[in-house]
Design an enzyme around this catalytic site. Structure first.
Site, mmCIF file in Angstrom:
data_model
loop_
_atom_site.group_PDB
_atom_site.id
_atom_site.type_symbol
_atom_site.label_atom_id
_atom_site.label_comp_id
_atom_site.label_asym_id
_atom_site.label_seq_id
_atom_site.Cartn_x
_atom_site.Cartn_y
_atom_site.Cartn_z
ATOM 1 N N ASP A 1 0.860 -1.184 0.000
ATOM 2 C CA ASP A 1 0.000 0.000 0.000
ATOM 3 C C ASP A 1 0.900 1.238 0.000
ATOM 4 O O ASP A 1 2.129 1.135 0.021
ATOM 5 C CB ASP A 1 -0.989 -0.032 1.171
ATOM 6 C CG ASP A 1 -0.306 0.002 2.521
ATOM 7 O OD1 ASP A 1 0.927 0.211 2.580
ATOM 8 O OD2 ASP A 1 -1.001 -0.188 3.532
ATOM 9 N N ASP B 1 -7.865 -7.396 -0.177
ATOM 10 C CA ASP B 1 -6.984 -7.680 0.960
ATOM 11 C C ASP B 1 -7.793 -7.366 2.206
ATOM 12 O O ASP B 1 -8.669 -6.488 2.179
ATOM 13 C CB ASP B 1 -5.741 -6.791 0.945
ATOM 14 C CG ASP B 1 -6.035 -5.411 1.518
ATOM 15 O OD1 ASP B 1 -5.741 -5.189 2.711
ATOM 16 O OD2 ASP B 1 -6.589 -4.562 0.784
#
Lengths: 378, 378
Positions: free
Chosen positions: A92, A264
């Protein structure tokens, strides 16, 4: 030259199944990515994560930039070698956690300054630095640096936040080194016009894949699905679409039905550490006294199917590490089974029936059960 | 009919190597038994414990009688099926932990009444109940119920304590069901005459094996070896001799040199959870900053040899479960390597040279190192 291609092998309604091909391996979609925050999927060896069926895992830029540090990670050979996972890793951007975990944050157009939650040291993260960090980590899929709009947000606030994220998306694209793939992140809160504007901006910049950001922030499943009903289709159909931070098994099914390819979530791992197991009949909490003499396994097919619920109940009650280990492994396996089930059903053109059957069974035992509601709130 | 035989295949000085044969498998001696207190070797799956080289593990009667409970364990099929370990298990008598862990203990000639450290419930443990519990657990090797004499103890106190343990040993023998093997425990603190009396009493009662109890209680290695120098030879030479609760790798070597065949200790597992690794060059603490960029493994042959010290340092610093898991696995493997090395050296008639080389190398880097001293104190 970075290898990144997405081939859709079958469609069923808005749902799609296919394969993302990268240098480090193939990712079967719809895909669930276990979260490996600090260079480890908590309580699991990488080989066991792979055995559950994972093709790709996620690493958190915010945690890794603070410990062991991005430059140090590069010196140590990168995240893959460091942790012993040789398949794709998505990182991320650090944007979400810098706001939720660090202290004394100050946000400007440039980026975010913050104090580490570990030692109070001061840091600045910008779109450019986020790209640099993700490259130093050796990420396969980089995420553009964005601002996750708070919830609820007024149209005005959501617009301003989304527009900043789009400027940051352009800066991320400009700063991106070209090694690995880069995904843009759609924002716009719950507003259709803002999601449309965000998608237009991102598509014009051009990314390898597109994420739907700013959901799973407390809006609830019905509202999330309402947004997905218009938001997903705004993103290029030939690129992977990734719904960040989602979710419960029934969230995954509903999102795939709306055209999402990647997910996720910490739920399978975190729930496992809290004594919870996901099953085809809904979530159960192994701490519950009713399992104290239950000699059946959670699931006979599970990689932890050799142990009884009674044993895992004992481990959970005793706060034994092995309880968290076994439930984490089970839950990751179960999530991958759900993904595999969806992929097969889409390939067979029978996703609607599969989803109906799954949801009917999964939700049947949850109705009115407090442990299911606890799971929902996590 | 219980199968229990001990065949000594080679002797080298007082050291011996051989095989204990039981229904559930063979135990190669000298043997190290990992401690699986609450029906789990902390942080390890049973198959991985086996892969480190363990032939037998230890379970703690005190913990298991409180949770899940002895009668419940029997109902669940016994400890082996419960935890998924099909090889031999030795259970202690509960005598040591009832005094060290429980509250409000009251000791009489009958036994010990105590309050559970878990929920305050009242329990009575006697030699007869200890035998019953160990049978309900399904233990392969039962230990006689004894009193671990405090340290230091006057000759008078040590004598009274030892004599009570010998009366309890007789009651244990009388109550023993005949399923599995039964070991007696020599007491007598640091006094030669008391150890001799204890050995005479035990031998006259007759056991399948004999333990040296009441050591590793704070007396230090030199004093422990001084006691072993006379205590071990008092026990029947054709029966296994088990030194309870020992110890550091160099303790094991010194004790084998004095005729000991079996050991158990929490050190490799507990140290692993505290960031410590045992190596041929002594103990190291992975928390130490000097390992932050050390790309070498703890040991190339280790089952965790694929990961660098830098990675494990990161996990330990981050309080990640995987750090404890990897170090536990490494340490159990290392302990079994030491045992295997001793068995091979005794078999080859070269144990003296092997021990000299081992001790020289193992202690060389510890001199003056604080982390070695911390390990000693644990």
């Amino acid at each position: 030259m970075t290898r990144f291609s997405f081939d859709i092998s079958a469609r069923d309604g808005a749902a799609r199944t296919g394969t993302i091909t990268m240098s480090r391996g193939e990712i079967r979609t719809p895909a669930f990515m276990p979260v490996g925050t600090a260079a480890t999927v908590k309580g699991m060896k990488p080989a066991d994560v792979r055995t559950t069926g994972a093709d790709i895992i996620l690493g958190n830029t915010y945690h890794l930039m603070l410990r062991p540090g991005a430059e140090r990670m590069a010196k140590l050979g990168g995240l893959h070698a460091f942790m012993g996972w040789d398949r794709p890793i998505l990182t991320d951007s650090g944007g979400y956690q810098v706001m939720s975990l660090s202290d004394l944050t100050k946000k400007t157009e440039t980026g975010v300054t913050f104090a580490s939650h570990l030692d109070g040291s001061r840091h600045l993260i910008t779109p450019e630095r986020s790209m640099e960090i993700q490259a130093l980590l050796g990420s396969d899929i980089h995420m553009a640096f964005d601002e996750c709009t708070g919830f609820p947000a007024t149209h005005e606030a959501a617009k301003a936040s989304m527009e900043r994220s789009m400027r940051w998306a352009q800066r991320s694209r400009d700063a991106f080194s070209g090694t690995g793939a880069l995904f843009g992140i759609q924002q716009g809160s719950m507003f259709e016009d803002l999601r449309a504007q965000s998608s237009k901006d991102l598509t014009s910049i051009g990314f390898d894949g597109y994420a739907v950001g700013g959901l799973a922030v407390g809006e609830g499943q019905a509202e999330m699905f309402r947004v997905l009903d218009f938001a997903v289709d705004m993103l290029p159909a030939d690129r992977p679409r990734y719904l960040m931070g989602v979710g419960k098994p029934d969230d995954l099914v509903g999102a795939v039905m709306r055209g999402i390819d990647m997910f996720d979530c910490v739920l399978p791992t975190r729930s496992g550490r809290n004594g919870q197991a996901f099953t085809w009949d809904g979530a159960i909490n192994l701490r519950n006294a009713k399992f104290a003499e239950d000699l059946t396994p959670i699931d006979e097919q599970s990689p932890v199917g050799q142990w009884s619920k009674a044993y895992i109940h004992h481990l959970v009650r005793s706060n034994e590490m092995l309880g968290a280990m076994l439930l984490t492994e089970h839950n990751l396996w179960f999530y991958q089974q759900v993904m595999a089930g969806m992929r097969a059903a889409i390939g067979a053109g029978a996703f609607g029936d599969w989803a109906d059957a799954f949801l009917t069974r999964y939700r049947s035992r949850c109705a009115g059960r407090s442990f299911c509601r606890r799971g929902d709130a996590e």
